[in-house]
Write an enzyme that holds these catalytic residues in place. Sequence first.
Site, PDB file in Angstrom:
ATOM      1  N   SER A 299      14.133  15.594  67.010  1.00 27.08           N
ATOM      2  CA  SER A 299      14.964  15.569  65.802  1.00 27.08           C
ATOM      3  C   SER A 299      14.414  14.585  64.771  1.00 27.08           C
ATOM      4  O   SER A 299      13.866  13.542  65.122  1.00 27.08           O
ATOM      5  CB  SER A 299      16.387  15.157  66.177  1.00 27.08           C
ATOM      6  OG  SER A 299      17.118  14.795  65.026  1.00 27.08           O
TER       7      SER A 299
ATOM      8  N   TYR B 292      14.341  17.352  58.627  1.00 30.33           N
ATOM      9  CA  TYR B 292      15.269  17.302  57.498  1.00 30.33           C
ATOM     10  C   TYR B 292      14.417  16.852  56.319  1.00 30.33           C
ATOM     11  O   TYR B 292      13.721  15.849  56.414  1.00 30.33           O
ATOM     12  CB  TYR B 292      16.390  16.286  57.734  1.00 30.33           C
ATOM     13  CG  TYR B 292      17.473  16.750  58.675  1.00 30.33           C
ATOM     14  CD1 TYR B 292      18.056  18.014  58.541  1.00 30.33           C
ATOM     15  CD2 TYR B 292      17.934  15.920  59.685  1.00 30.33           C
ATOM     16  CE1 TYR B 292      19.067  18.426  59.393  1.00 30.33           C
ATOM     17  CE2 TYR B 292      18.952  16.332  60.546  1.00 30.33           C
ATOM     18  CZ  TYR B 292      19.509  17.584  60.387  1.00 30.33           C
ATOM     19  OH  TYR B 292      20.502  17.986  61.233  1.00 30.33           O
TER      20      TYR B 292
ATOM     21  N   THR C 204      15.455  22.506  59.182  1.00 28.91           N
ATOM     22  CA  THR C 204      16.901  22.762  59.272  1.00 28.91           C
ATOM     23  C   THR C 204      17.506  22.836  57.867  1.00 28.91           C
ATOM     24  O   THR C 204      17.310  21.944  57.047  1.00 28.91           O
ATOM     25  CB  THR C 204      17.593  21.662  60.097  1.00 28.91           C
ATOM     26  OG1 THR C 204      17.046  21.701  61.423  1.00 28.91           O
ATOM     27  CG2 THR C 204      19.102  21.890  60.180  1.00 28.91           C
TER      28      THR C 204
ATOM     29  N   LYS D  93      15.871  26.937  60.524  1.00 25.01           N
ATOM     30  CA  LYS D  93      17.061  26.834  61.385  1.00 25.01           C
ATOM     31  C   LYS D  93      18.320  26.818  60.520  1.00 25.01           C
ATOM     32  O   LYS D  93      18.409  26.033  59.568  1.00 25.01           O
ATOM     33  CB  LYS D  93      16.984  25.557  62.223  1.00 25.01           C
ATOM     34  CG  LYS D  93      18.176  25.276  63.124  1.00 25.01           C
ATOM     35  CD  LYS D  93      17.835  24.135  64.078  1.00 25.01           C
ATOM     36  CE  LYS D  93      18.943  23.805  65.058  1.00 25.01           C
ATOM     37  NZ  LYS D  93      19.984  22.955  64.510  1.00 25.01           N
TER      38      LYS D  93
ATOM     39  N   HIS E 225      24.853  25.192  63.571  1.00 28.49           N
ATOM     40  CA  HIS E 225      24.832  23.756  63.873  1.00 28.49           C
ATOM     41  C   HIS E 225      25.965  23.393  64.843  1.00 28.49           C
ATOM     42  O   HIS E 225      26.535  22.304  64.781  1.00 28.49           O
ATOM     43  CB  HIS E 225      24.966  22.952  62.570  1.00 28.49           C
ATOM     44  CG  HIS E 225      24.200  21.655  62.557  1.00 28.49           C
ATOM     45  ND1 HIS E 225      22.950  21.531  62.004  1.00 28.49           N
ATOM     46  CD2 HIS E 225      24.509  20.420  63.032  1.00 28.49           C
ATOM     47  CE1 HIS E 225      22.546  20.275  62.127  1.00 28.49           C
ATOM     48  NE2 HIS E 225      23.468  19.586  62.754  1.00 28.49           N
TER      49      HIS E 225
HETATM   50  C1  FNR Z   1      23.056  18.434  66.373  1.00 29.24           C
HETATM   51  N1  FNR Z   1      22.250  19.401  65.751  1.00 29.24           N
HETATM   52  C2  FNR Z   1      21.140  18.996  65.044  1.00 29.24           C
HETATM   53  N2  FNR Z   1      20.324  19.929  64.482  1.00 29.24           N
HETATM   54  C3  FNR Z   1      19.212  19.569  63.813  1.00 29.24           C
HETATM   55  O1  FNR Z   1      18.488  20.426  63.326  1.00 29.24           O
HETATM   56  N3  FNR Z   1      18.883  18.243  63.716  1.00 29.24           N
HETATM   57  C4  FNR Z   1      19.641  17.254  64.244  1.00 29.24           C
HETATM   58  O2  FNR Z   1      19.315  16.091  64.144  1.00 29.24           O
HETATM   59  C5  FNR Z   1      20.839  17.638  64.906  1.00 29.24           C
HETATM   60  N4  FNR Z   1      21.671  16.695  65.436  1.00 29.24           N
HETATM   61  C6  FNR Z   1      22.759  17.071  66.197  1.00 29.24           C
HETATM   62  C7  FNR Z   1      23.533  16.101  66.814  1.00 29.24           C
HETATM   63  C8  FNR Z   1      24.584  16.472  67.642  1.00 29.24           C
HETATM   64  C9  FNR Z   1      25.383  15.420  68.334  1.00 29.24           C
HETATM   65  C10 FNR Z   1      24.868  17.850  67.850  1.00 29.24           C
HETATM   66  C11 FNR Z   1      25.973  18.291  68.785  1.00 29.24           C
HETATM   67  C12 FNR Z   1      24.113  18.808  67.211  1.00 29.24           C
HETATM   68  C13 FNR Z   1      22.521  20.835  65.957  1.00 29.24           C
HETATM   69  C14 FNR Z   1      21.823  21.334  67.218  1.00 29.24           C
HETATM   70  O3  FNR Z   1      20.440  21.417  67.017  1.00 29.24           O
HETATM   71  C15 FNR Z   1      22.326  22.738  67.596  1.00 29.24           C
HETATM   72  O4  FNR Z   1      22.257  23.589  66.485  1.00 29.24           O
HETATM   73  C16 FNR Z   1      23.773  22.705  68.108  1.00 29.24           C
HETATM   74  O5  FNR Z   1      23.928  21.638  69.004  1.00 29.24           O
HETATM   75  C17 FNR Z   1      24.154  23.994  68.791  1.00 29.24           C
HETATM   76  O6  FNR Z   1      25.508  24.013  69.097  1.00 29.24           O
HETATM   77  P1  FNR Z   1      26.086  23.728  70.582  1.00 29.24           P
HETATM   78  O7  FNR Z   1      25.537  24.790  71.468  1.00 29.24           O
HETATM   79  O8  FNR Z   1      25.640  22.356  70.950  1.00 29.24           O
HETATM   80  O9  FNR Z   1      27.562  23.796  70.409  1.00 29.24           O
END
Ligand code: FNR
Length: 409
Positions: free
Chosen positions: A119, A143, A169, A281, A305
């Site tokens: 990330s 990002y 993303t 994404k 997300h």
């Molecule tokens: C994320 N997600 C996320 N996505 C991304 O592109 N960069 C990031 O830094 C983060 N950070 C992040 C933190 C936390 C705590 C969560 C729960 C999610 C989104 C992640 O990549 C993904 O899309 C989701 O977690 C999918 O949903 P579920 O299956 O976890 O509910």
Amino acid sequence: TRLYVRGLGGEKPRVPTDFARLERAAHEKMTPRGYAYVAGGAGLETTMRANRAAFERYTIVPRVLRGLDRRDSSVTLFGRTLPSPLLLAPIGVLEAAHSEADLAVAKASAATGVPFVFSSQASSPMEACAKVMKDAPRWFQLYWSTDDDVTRSFVKRAEACGCEAIVLTLDTTLLGWRPRDLNLGSLPFLRGQGIAQYLSDPVFRARLDREDASPSESPPRSPALALVARDLVVKGRQFDLDLKKMRAAVARFVGTYSRPDLSWDDVSRLREMTRLPILLKGVLHGDDAREAVGRGVNGLIVSNHGGRQIDGEVAALDALPDVVEAAGAAPVLFDSGVRSGADVFKALALGARAVLLGRPYVYGLALAGADGVRDVIENVLAELDLTMGLAGCGSLADVNRAMVRSSSS
Ligand code: FNR
């Protein structure tokens, strides 16, 4: 079978094998702030529930007597053959779950061959994760900073540390409205959490050094601020930054981490910046998928997300078939709401080439560090394998649209 046999020996699994118990156990172990950040969604959390409801609406229709004695769930993505159609989603601020954070996940990823998507808001620099992973596959999630030089620097660093794809993303150009965090007055970044990629970035650091570190050194006015200052001091030590510089770093991060005005032209610029495969994404509309492919994007990730950005947004699984159709030959990956091997099966049947696991592995991390992440991965993959076998699918090519039915149609 191995997992059942372990149970027969009286050995209890290290982490619960179903999501509800996994989440409950992690909840008990994590700090209230850490849990709120991971578990929470946008607004009334309607989207989070919709993600699950969509999975429940699809049912698997097995085929029998196909004479299969083993299953092959390998998949080739961008020239690399992976043992399974699973990746670990990019998750920021993993230190909210465990002190070893991204490094623990990197170890579990390398041990299982399930790629880790680093990330932009990681708690450990990507180079440190890459080092513990040796040759195991990893990607980088971007990002887009308002500081283009930082963006470029992130991409170059990702290339240099062996990332095999860049995931841009698009759904978080602004942070979502997240009441669980808001009600606790909790934004981890303000405590210096989740900004390790920036603190370790040469361009970001050079900007910081040039800055007049003017935020005052006066002692914090409240106990809460004193605690924040303490966190910043501890974090700053890892990156050779004193409290004053850490405050300036946090302010710079908050001011520059994301560009709300990102546009299609930036995607074309990213195309010129790197030769690595690019995935977008957060694509949920067929027209956006078509535009992306036209601009030389190599893959898409259908995701909302995890319901953390727009409350009332379409369930990611419901958006998947349209995007798959629009993407043509470009691979479409999926996340948001995947909780089990059967869920992976359903997403694959609806056209996903691979699936990203999110919150479940974070809970494994919270419960047992690298071992916990590994257990969660292995449980999901074991269930996928059983589901394929029981449904009469010998390979992922068999896991197609005919294997699922929408109960509302
Ligand atoms: C994320 N997600 C996320 N996505 C991304 O592109 N960069 C990031 O830094 C983060 N950070 C992040 C933190 C936390 C705590 C969560 C729960 C999610 C989104 C992640 O990549 C993904 O899309 C989701 O977690 C999918 O949903 P579920 O299956 O976890 O509910």
